[in-house]
Scaffold this motif. Structure first.
Motif, PDB file in Angstrom:
ATOM      1  N   PRO B  61      78.253  33.881  34.104  1.00 60.45           N
ATOM      2  CA  PRO B  61      77.174  33.500  35.028  1.00 60.45           C
ATOM      3  C   PRO B  61      75.776  33.542  34.409  1.00 60.45           C
ATOM      4  CG  PRO B  61      78.705  34.995  36.094  1.00 60.45           C
ATOM      5  CD  PRO B  61      79.074  34.961  34.638  1.00 60.45           C
ATOM      6  N   GLU B  62      75.613  34.345  33.362  1.00 58.85           N
ATOM      7  CA  GLU B  62      74.267  34.473  32.780  1.00 58.85           C
ATOM      8  C   GLU B  62      74.051  33.560  31.576  1.00 58.85           C
ATOM      9  OE1 GLU B  62      73.637  38.615  32.020  1.00 58.85           O
ATOM     10  OE2 GLU B  62      73.767  39.136  34.138  1.00 58.85           O
ATOM     11  N   GLN B  63      75.083  32.765  31.288  1.00 53.47           N
ATOM     12  CA  GLN B  63      74.950  31.850  30.154  1.00 53.47           C
ATOM     13  C   GLN B  63      73.905  30.786  30.482  1.00 53.47           C
ATOM     14  OE1 GLN B  63      77.918  29.079  27.424  1.00 53.47           O
ATOM     15  NE2 GLN B  63      78.416  29.373  29.539  1.00 53.47           N
ATOM     16  N   ILE B  64      73.058  30.488  29.512  1.00 51.20           N
ATOM     17  CA  ILE B  64      72.058  29.430  29.701  1.00 51.20           C
ATOM     18  C   ILE B  64      72.731  28.078  29.451  1.00 51.20           C
ATOM     19  CG2 ILE B  64      69.873  28.426  28.882  1.00 51.20           C
ATOM     20  CD1 ILE B  64      69.463  31.075  30.285  1.00 51.20           C
ATOM     21  N   VAL B  65      72.533  27.174  30.391  1.00 52.22           N
ATOM     22  CA  VAL B  65      73.096  25.837  30.265  1.00 52.22           C
ATOM     23  C   VAL B  65      71.999  24.805  30.531  1.00 52.22           C
ATOM     24  CG1 VAL B  65      75.444  26.498  30.917  1.00 52.22           C
ATOM     25  CG2 VAL B  65      73.832  25.809  32.690  1.00 52.22           C
ATOM     26  N   SER B  66      72.197  23.622  29.997  1.00 45.55           N
ATOM     27  CA  SER B  66      71.359  22.480  30.361  1.00 45.55           C
ATOM     28  C   SER B  66      72.170  21.631  31.325  1.00 45.55           C
ATOM     29  CB  SER B  66      70.991  21.656  29.125  1.00 45.55           C
ATOM     30  OG  SER B  66      70.040  22.334  28.355  1.00 45.55           O
ATOM     31  N   VAL B  67      71.531  21.197  32.379  1.00 46.10           N
ATOM     32  CA  VAL B  67      72.227  20.454  33.430  1.00 46.10           C
ATOM     33  C   VAL B  67      71.491  19.153  33.707  1.00 46.10           C
ATOM     34  CG1 VAL B  67      73.018  20.546  35.815  1.00 46.10           C
ATOM     35  CG2 VAL B  67      72.823  22.636  34.520  1.00 46.10           C
TER      36      VAL B  67
END
Lengths: 128, 208
Positions: B61-67
């Motif tokens: 849940p704390e992973q940084i993602v680009s959306v």
């Protein structure tokens, strides 16, 4: 408008697309006089620079490419606007051609297609 | 979940898998043209996943993602999200700008824009395929991009689509370039009536 005028206004809300377009045009001797990220800026910059060609994205926030095309054609009926859009926008492209767009390009941008569209317009300018 | 709803979702999964198969080659070709580099997309199998389970599915849940999010309007309503874990996003940006000789500063300025255009290409190819098989009007809006923790992104989706419940379809795929995979996830969210219409209007022979 001189046929040797190679000035271009790039209009697209995606800065990456503007970078790609610029990289296609500048090595071929075209001068990008300005870039706009929405239709309102496009109209303002068209009035300021009166470029030979406008490369206009269709879908943009606020005033979209179709509305900007209409206004630019109203200001200058001799203007040359090439619409750029993703696949699936056939209805909008048909409307744009009906409103006076000279040509259209379907993204992703291909250098050969972009240059062919612009050169066709330049040839027409010479014939006038 | 009612048995009727269960049946609808199973049929929807079949439709979405076929749609992806139709659209992925076009999407990879478009990315290849855009970047000048040879891409292809791995197979993608959709599954129905409760919203609260999606962050763990993607990583943590704390992973940084680009959306990149494309809202769908017209006869079909919903949203398509393309999610790229940070490592995939960094690798993809490096490839997209590889042939353009930009400074590090220019690349950073245009990073999210490049990812947004990628999402636009993949999402539009997917939606155009839905339109092709259903003959429905499927219109994507201007793509919106974000970079945040997975859980934060899912919170936004939960608020926006509270009525959807469990009808979220997720697929894991990979963008491949020189056999090097960049993980990506596609979320397809449809309003219940739209999902029913997609299944109903899908060409029956297409599903077989």
């Amino acid at each position: 408008m001189k046929s040797t005028d190679k000035t271009v206004l790039i209009v697209d809300d995606t800065s990456y697309t503007r970078v790609v377009m610029r990289r296609i045009l500048e090595p071929e001797g075209f001068i990008v006089v300005a870039e706009a990220s929405n239709g309102e800026e496009a109209i303002e910059l068209y009035n300021k620079h009166k470029p030979m060609i406008v490369m206009m994205d269709i879908i943009m926030p606020g005033i979209d490419g179709i509305q900007a095309l209409q206004e630019i054609r109203r200001i200058d009926p001799q203007s040359n606007v090439v619409m750029c859009s993703s696949l699936g926008q056939e209805k909008r492209l048909t409307k744009a051609i009906g409103l006076g767009a000279r040509d259209y390009i379907v993204k992703p941008l291909r250098a050969d297609r972009v240059l062919a569209a612009i050169r066709a317009i330049m040839l027409l300018q010479e014939d006038r | 979940m009612s048995s009727e709803n269960n049946k609808l979702c199973k049929e929807a999964v079949a439709v979405l898998n076929k749609v992806w198969k139709m659209s992925s080659q076009k999407a990879a070709e478009d990315l290849t043209i855009m970047s000048g580099d040879n891409f292809h997309l791995s197979n993608m199998n959709f599954q129905q996943v409760p919203l609260e389970d999606i962050p763990d599915l993607i990583g943590n849940p704390e992973q940084i993602v680009s959306v990149v999010m494309l809202e769908i309007t017209g006869k079909c309503k919903g949203e398509i999200l393309l999610i790229l874990p940070e490592k995939s996003a960094d690798e993809l940006v490096s490839i997209l700008f590889g042939n353009y000789q930009l400074s590090a500063e220019e690349i950073e300025e245009n990073r999210q824009s490049a990812l947004r255009e990628t999402g636009n290409i993949l999402g539009s190819a997917f939606l155009n395929s839905i339109a092709a098989i259903t003959d429905m009007e499927v219109l994507p809006t201007v793509p919106v991009d974000a970079k945040d923790m997975t859980a934060a992104i899912m919170d936004i989706i939960q608020i926006k689509y509270a009525s959807i419940g469990d009808q979220i379809f997720v697929a894991e795929s990979a963008l491949m370039r020189d056999s090097k995979p960049m993980a990506l996830y596609l979320l397809a969210i449809f309003e219940p009536e739209s999902l029913a219409e997609i299944v109903k209007h899908s060409n029956r022979s297409f599903l077989e």
